[in-house]
Design a protein around this motif. Structure first.
Motif, PDB file in Angstrom:
ATOM      1  N   HIS A 348       0.835  -1.193   0.000  1.00  9.41           N
ATOM      2  CA  HIS A 348       0.000   0.000   0.000  1.00  9.41           C
ATOM      3  C   HIS A 348       0.873   1.246   0.000  1.00  9.41           C
ATOM      4  O   HIS A 348       1.885   1.325   0.683  1.00  9.41           O
ATOM      5  N   GLY A 349       0.467   2.261  -0.764  1.00  6.34           N
ATOM      6  CA  GLY A 349       1.153   3.539  -0.717  1.00  6.34           C
ATOM      7  C   GLY A 349       1.689   3.976  -2.061  1.00  6.34           C
ATOM      8  O   GLY A 349       1.778   3.198  -3.015  1.00  6.34           O
ATOM      9  N   ILE A 350       2.075   5.256  -2.119  1.00  3.85           N
ATOM     10  CA  ILE A 350       2.622   5.821  -3.348  1.00  3.85           C
ATOM     11  C   ILE A 350       4.145   5.836  -3.221  1.00  3.85           C
ATOM     12  O   ILE A 350       4.782   6.834  -2.867  1.00  3.85           O
ATOM     13  N   SER A 351       4.731   4.710  -3.524  1.00 10.50           N
ATOM     14  CA  SER A 351       6.170   4.516  -3.393  1.00 10.50           C
ATOM     15  C   SER A 351       6.926   5.273  -4.483  1.00 10.50           C
ATOM     16  O   SER A 351       6.333   5.816  -5.421  1.00 10.50           O
ATOM     17  N   LYS A 352       8.233   5.301  -4.373  1.00 17.79           N
ATOM     18  CA  LYS A 352       9.078   6.074  -5.297  1.00 17.79           C
ATOM     19  C   LYS A 352       8.803   5.730  -6.761  1.00 17.79           C
ATOM     20  O   LYS A 352       8.605   6.647  -7.580  1.00 17.79           O
ATOM     21  N   PRO A 353       8.768   4.463  -7.173  1.00 14.31           N
ATOM     22  CA  PRO A 353       8.482   4.175  -8.591  1.00 14.31           C
ATOM     23  C   PRO A 353       7.109   4.688  -9.032  1.00 14.31           C
ATOM     24  O   PRO A 353       6.949   5.139 -10.178  1.00 14.31           O
ATOM     25  N   LYS A 354       6.142   4.645  -8.153  1.00 12.41           N
ATOM     26  CA  LYS A 354       4.798   5.131  -8.499  1.00 12.41           C
ATOM     27  C   LYS A 354       4.801   6.649  -8.633  1.00 12.41           C
ATOM     28  O   LYS A 354       4.141   7.209  -9.519  1.00 12.41           O
ATOM     29  N   ARG A 355       5.549   7.320  -7.767  1.00 12.48           N
ATOM     30  CA  ARG A 355       5.636   8.779  -7.868  1.00 12.48           C
ATOM     31  C   ARG A 355       6.284   9.180  -9.189  1.00 12.48           C
ATOM     32  O   ARG A 355       5.845  10.124  -9.858  1.00 12.48           O
ATOM     33  N   GLU A 356       7.317   8.472  -9.568  1.00 10.51           N
ATOM     34  CA  GLU A 356       8.008   8.777 -10.812  1.00 10.51           C
ATOM     35  C   GLU A 356       7.078   8.625 -12.017  1.00 10.51           C
ATOM     36  O   GLU A 356       7.035   9.481 -12.910  1.00 10.51           O
ATOM     37  N   VAL A 357       6.314   7.540 -12.034  1.00 10.19           N
ATOM     38  CA  VAL A 357       5.387   7.296 -13.145  1.00 10.19           C
ATOM     39  C   VAL A 357       4.288   8.354 -13.169  1.00 10.19           C
ATOM     40  O   VAL A 357       3.858   8.797 -14.247  1.00 10.19           O
ATOM     41  N   ALA A 358       3.830   8.779 -11.984  1.00  5.79           N
ATOM     42  CA  ALA A 358       2.789   9.819 -11.928  1.00  5.79           C
ATOM     43  C   ALA A 358       3.283  11.128 -12.539  1.00  5.79           C
ATOM     44  O   ALA A 358       2.560  11.784 -13.311  1.00  5.79           O
ATOM     45  N   VAL A 359       4.502  11.525 -12.200  1.00  4.60           N
ATOM     46  CA  VAL A 359       5.047  12.758 -12.768  1.00  4.60           C
ATOM     47  C   VAL A 359       5.226  12.602 -14.279  1.00  4.60           C
ATOM     48  O   VAL A 359       4.936  13.526 -15.056  1.00  4.60           O
ATOM     49  N   GLU A 360       5.687  11.437 -14.724  1.00  5.61           N
ATOM     50  CA  GLU A 360       5.811  11.176 -16.163  1.00  5.61           C
ATOM     51  C   GLU A 360       4.456  11.308 -16.866  1.00  5.61           C
ATOM     52  O   GLU A 360       4.363  11.841 -17.978  1.00  5.61           O
ATOM     53  N   TRP A 361       3.419  10.796 -16.216  1.00  2.00           N
ATOM     54  CA  TRP A 361       2.066  10.837 -16.789  1.00  2.00           C
ATOM     55  C   TRP A 361       1.607  12.284 -16.995  1.00  2.00           C
ATOM     56  O   TRP A 361       1.135  12.651 -18.071  1.00  2.00           O
ATOM     57  N   PHE A 362       1.785  13.107 -15.972  1.00  2.00           N
ATOM     58  CA  PHE A 362       1.370  14.502 -16.090  1.00  2.00           C
ATOM     59  C   PHE A 362       2.267  15.268 -17.071  1.00  2.00           C
ATOM     60  O   PHE A 362       1.792  16.135 -17.813  1.00  2.00           O
ATOM     61  N   ASN A 363       3.568  14.969 -17.077  1.00  2.00           N
ATOM     62  CA  ASN A 363       4.458  15.590 -18.052  1.00  2.00           C
ATOM     63  C   ASN A 363       3.995  15.305 -19.481  1.00  2.00           C
ATOM     64  O   ASN A 363       4.026  16.174 -20.357  1.00  2.00           O
ATOM     65  N   HIS A 364       3.596  14.061 -19.697  1.00  2.00           N
ATOM     66  CA  HIS A 364       3.170  13.655 -21.038  1.00  2.00           C
ATOM     67  C   HIS A 364       1.951  14.453 -21.492  1.00  2.00           C
ATOM     68  O   HIS A 364       1.909  14.941 -22.635  1.00  2.00           O
ATOM     69  N   TRP A 365       0.977  14.614 -20.622  1.00  2.00           N
ATOM     70  CA  TRP A 365      -0.279  15.242 -21.030  1.00  2.00           C
ATOM     71  C   TRP A 365      -0.255  16.761 -20.972  1.00  2.00           C
ATOM     72  O   TRP A 365      -1.008  17.428 -21.696  1.00  2.00           O
ATOM     73  N   PHE A 366       0.603  17.339 -20.122  1.00  2.00           N
ATOM     74  CA  PHE A 366       0.610  18.797 -19.982  1.00  2.00           C
ATOM     75  C   PHE A 366       1.823  19.481 -20.633  1.00  2.00           C
ATOM     76  O   PHE A 366       1.772  20.676 -20.925  1.00  2.00           O
ATOM     77  N   TYR A 367       2.893  18.699 -20.830  1.00  2.00           N
ATOM     78  CA  TYR A 367       4.091  19.275 -21.444  1.00  2.00           C
ATOM     79  C   TYR A 367       4.544  18.526 -22.698  1.00  2.00           C
ATOM     80  O   TYR A 367       5.582  18.864 -23.267  1.00  2.00           O
ATOM     81  N   ASP A 368       3.764  17.523 -23.088  1.00  2.00           N
ATOM     82  CA  ASP A 368       4.126  16.704 -24.247  1.00  2.00           C
ATOM     83  C   ASP A 368       5.557  16.181 -24.113  1.00  2.00           C
ATOM     84  O   ASP A 368       6.331  16.132 -25.076  1.00  2.00           O
ATOM     85  N   ASP A 369       5.886  15.789 -22.908  1.00  2.00           N
ATOM     86  CA  ASP A 369       7.232  15.317 -22.576  1.00  2.00           C
ATOM     87  C   ASP A 369       7.123  13.867 -22.107  1.00  2.00           C
ATOM     88  O   ASP A 369       6.496  13.588 -21.087  1.00  2.00           O
ATOM     89  N   SER A 370       7.724  12.948 -22.836  1.00  2.00           N
ATOM     90  CA  SER A 370       7.626  11.524 -22.497  1.00  2.00           C
ATOM     91  C   SER A 370       8.926  10.967 -21.935  1.00  2.00           C
ATOM     92  O   SER A 370       9.127   9.742 -21.904  1.00  2.00           O
ATOM     93  N   SER A 371       9.812  11.825 -21.473  1.00  2.00           N
ATOM     94  CA  SER A 371      11.091  11.357 -20.916  1.00  2.00           C
ATOM     95  C   SER A 371      10.884  10.732 -19.546  1.00  2.00           C
ATOM     96  O   SER A 371       9.895  10.996 -18.852  1.00  2.00           O
ATOM     97  N   ASN A 372      11.837   9.890 -19.145  1.00  2.00           N
ATOM     98  CA  ASN A 372      11.777   9.233 -17.843  1.00  2.00           C
ATOM     99  C   ASN A 372      12.068  10.224 -16.718  1.00  2.00           C
ATOM    100  O   ASN A 372      12.817  11.190 -16.897  1.00  2.00           O
TER     101      ASN A 372
END
Length: 667
Positions: A348-372
């Protein structure tokens, strides 16, 4: 030899210690799970109907959009009204400068004098940034929880203005406190649940209040010059995932969302995990056939990211099944790329890998940035450093703080005139119909099929064991003490006890005189009492409710407990009238504890009850509002009841002298 002697000594002491050898069990199966199984079956039947409905939605884009309209209407029917909009009166109580961003300590009013504390993470730089609402899970420290700080910092470093909001009953926003702001309960999940009971009675719920706090947080966020109001996202973990799910369904300003450690199916969650605390859903969702996915589908096809731990207590099989469904729905809308499931072999929880993917998700949709995104080491601040109020609690920092409890009380008082008007302008038939609707109760005219099976002897009295079966109802276990030669002398007494029929049998002083007078006596267990009481291991004592899981599932499926138990009383009444040896000139009911409210409601529906004697039971719903820590309050809760009646109104309907209370308070 010594052990054998000790055992013999203990056996000889049993009568002295008050133990009894009388077996009062009637049902011949695992009776303590009977009610729960019955509720789970009904829950499944409701969601089976939903599966048929969503199959139709999968047939075309037109049907998918029709399904969205339908579920939105159902949601609106159960949501309740929100507090009115009032000035935010937002203030910045302090600023903390950090490398690449700064944190502002924010307080605003979601409704008049109801203060919300939050931290705003603002990136360095010019121009407008996308805004993110970060909803916290149930950690006591809320916005200061390290994983939420790191999520907000990561977002700020990637160009997102992020508002992290303290939920009610956590961090600086405990509602039930002493004058110094010290919480009176063991934690936020307890307080959420206790406040929710009173909220339900006046037609609202804790999720409604939390939604409004968050909605007003959004209203504040879009006033900030740094924020682009056309680019708003929401993210939350655990209880914050719940809030994200509900928030997304009603807010078209939200253009992308991430839900962590909550996304599964309600059906699997209730079946395996059981009900969680009172802010995790709204009453009647099951009745309206609303699944967790439905709240995310209402505004589809916005981008939705589900973050899951394969070993979370939220069922991962349900997560996988839910994702297959939402992915198929978005495919019908020709936008399958807007949903993603990221799962990790953790809990349970928003661990480091999940946080990273969440930021990637928002970057993709708001900045058109798909980098890791790589988080790296992120130091966090202490709870004291992030504290907004002077004292650490809004209740002690603001003299005029308006709590959820006080608002519920005020709503109930405002409804007094509405209740009076309803009773004055409606006849008995209309009032009973409204009661049936609120209770989720319908009269069942099927005959009772009594199943006699054995008997017991107690102090020379002979009790018959009988299962009272009626098609469409849960079987009721009962003990019957027939009068001599089965010729009733004037009166039949029905006895219902919160502690079960065995407690009455064992205390012969309560019934011996009546039996010796030739009266017939029936002892019966309403569901959740006596031999159908749900085991304690399934009911966390932090909820102050010994039958919590069944009480909450009952609200979910649209069958408040009082209504179900009223049906049990009616089954016994029907049995009495079928049996000539029991159908006396006078009919009297004794009911104690939680059994009292169902007996009172049954008396309104059944004109043949001559006298009702109630003890150690709730006398007014206002008691739950005035004392939120009331034990077993969900055993009394009927959503929206106080819009139409209170318990004293039922006594007035029955007439003077028909109801007698022999003690006050709750057992």
């Amino acid at each position: 030899m010594i052990r054998y002697t000790v055992w013999i000594s203990l056996m000889l002491l049993l009568p002295v210690l008050g133990y009894t050898q009388v077996n009062t069990e009637v049902l011949g199966w695992q009776s303590e799970l009977t009610w729960h199984k019955h509720l789970i079956q009904q829950m499944h039947w409701q969601y089976d109907q939903r599966e048929e409905e969503i199959k139709e939605a999968f047939s075309s884009e037109k049907e998918a959009k029709a399904y969205q309209r339908e579920i939105r209407n159902r949601y609106q029917d159960i949501l309740g009204s929100f507090p009115g909009t009032s000035p935010l009166n937002a203030q910045v109580a302090g600023t903390i400068q950090q490398e690449g961003y700064h944190i502002e300590k924010i307080v605003y009013e979601s409704f008049s004098n109801h203060h919300v504390t939050a931290n705003l993470y603002v990136p360095e730089g010019e121009g407008q940034f996308p805004g993110v609402l970060l909803f916290c899970g149930h950690e006591r420290e809320a916005k200061a929880t390290p994983s939420y700080q790191r999520t907000a910092i990561q977002l700020a470093r990637h160009g997102f203005v992020t508002l992290v909001i303290d939920p009610i009953s956590q961090a600086e926003r405990f509602q039930l406190t002493d004058k110094n702001g010290k919480p009176l309960t063991r934690g936020g999940t307890t307080e959420h649940t206790l406040l929710n009971a009173g909220s339900n009675l006046v037609g609202t719920n804790v999720m409604n209040y939390q939604y409004w706090d968050n909605k007003r947080g959004l209203d504040y966020l879009v006033t900030r010059p740094e924020v682009d109001s056309t680019r708003i996202a929401a993210i939350g973990n655990s209880g914050g995932g719940t809030m994200t799910t509900y928030f997304t369904s009603l807010n078209k300003k939200v253009k992308a969302a991430a839900v962590a450690s909550f996304y599964t199916t309600r059906k699997r969650s209730l079946e395996i995990l059981g009900p969680q605390d009172g802010c995790q859903w709204i009453p009647f969702e099951g009745r309206e056939r609303l699944e967790i996915n439905d709240f995310l589908l209402m505004n589809a096809p916005i981008p939705i990211l589900a973050l899951a731990g394969k070993y979370d207590f939220f069922d991962y099989v349900g997560t996988h099944n839910a994702f297959e469904e939402i992915e198929k729905f978005h495919s019908i809308l020709e936008q399958p790329d807007k949903v993603k499931l990221f799962s990790r072999a953790d809990g349970h929880g928003i661990s480091k890998p999940k946080r990273e993917v969440a930021v990637e998700w928002f970057n993709h949709w708001f900045y058109d940035d798909s980098s890791n995104v790589e988080e790296g080491e992120i130091p966090v601040l202490s709870e004291d450093q992030l504290q907004v109020t002077e004292t650490g609690q809004v209740n002690s920092s603001f003299e005029d703080e308006y709590t959820i409890q006080q608002r519920n009380l005020d709503l109930a008082k405002e409804m007094e005139s509405q209740r009076e008007a309803f009773q004055q302008t409606h006849g008995p038939v209309e009032i009973k119909e409204k009661l049936r609707s609120l209770l989720g109760f319908q009269r069942n005219n099927n005959p009772v099929q009594p199943e006699f099976g054995g008997s017991l002897q107690q102090d020379g009295y002979h009790w018959e064991k009988v299962i009272l079966r009626k098609d469409g109802r849960l079987p009721v276990p009962a003990l019957v003490l027939y009068p001599p030669e089965k010729k009733v002398s004037g009166k039949t007494i029905l006895w219902f006890s919160e502690e079960g029929k065995g407690s009455i049998v064992e205390d012969a002083s309560r019934w011996r005189a009546e039996a010796d007078s030739g009266h017939a006596i029936i002892l019966a267990d309403q569901r959740g009492m006596g031999e159908t009481e749900d085991p304690a291991r399934f009911n966390d004592d932090k909820y102050y409710d010994s039958q919590y899981r069944n009480d909450m599932i009952s609200l979910h499926i649209g069958k408040p407990v009082v209504g179900q138990r009223t049906g049990d009383v009616m089954t016994v009444l029907d049995f009495v009238r079928q049996d000539e040896a029991l159908d006396a000139d006078q009919l009297e009911i004794h009911a104690t504890g939680l059994a009292g409210a169902p007996a009172l409601h049954a008396a309104v529906f059944d004109n043949g009850i001559d006298r009702l004697i109630l003890s150690n039971t709730l006398r007014s719903y206002m008691q739950i509002l005035e004392t939120p820590t009331t034990k077993n309050s969900y055993g009394y809760v009927i959503p929206n009841a106080l819009k139409y009646y209170d318990l004293p109104d039922l006594i007035e309907i029955l007439g003077t002298g028909k109801v007698k209370y022999v003690s006050n308070g709750i057992q």
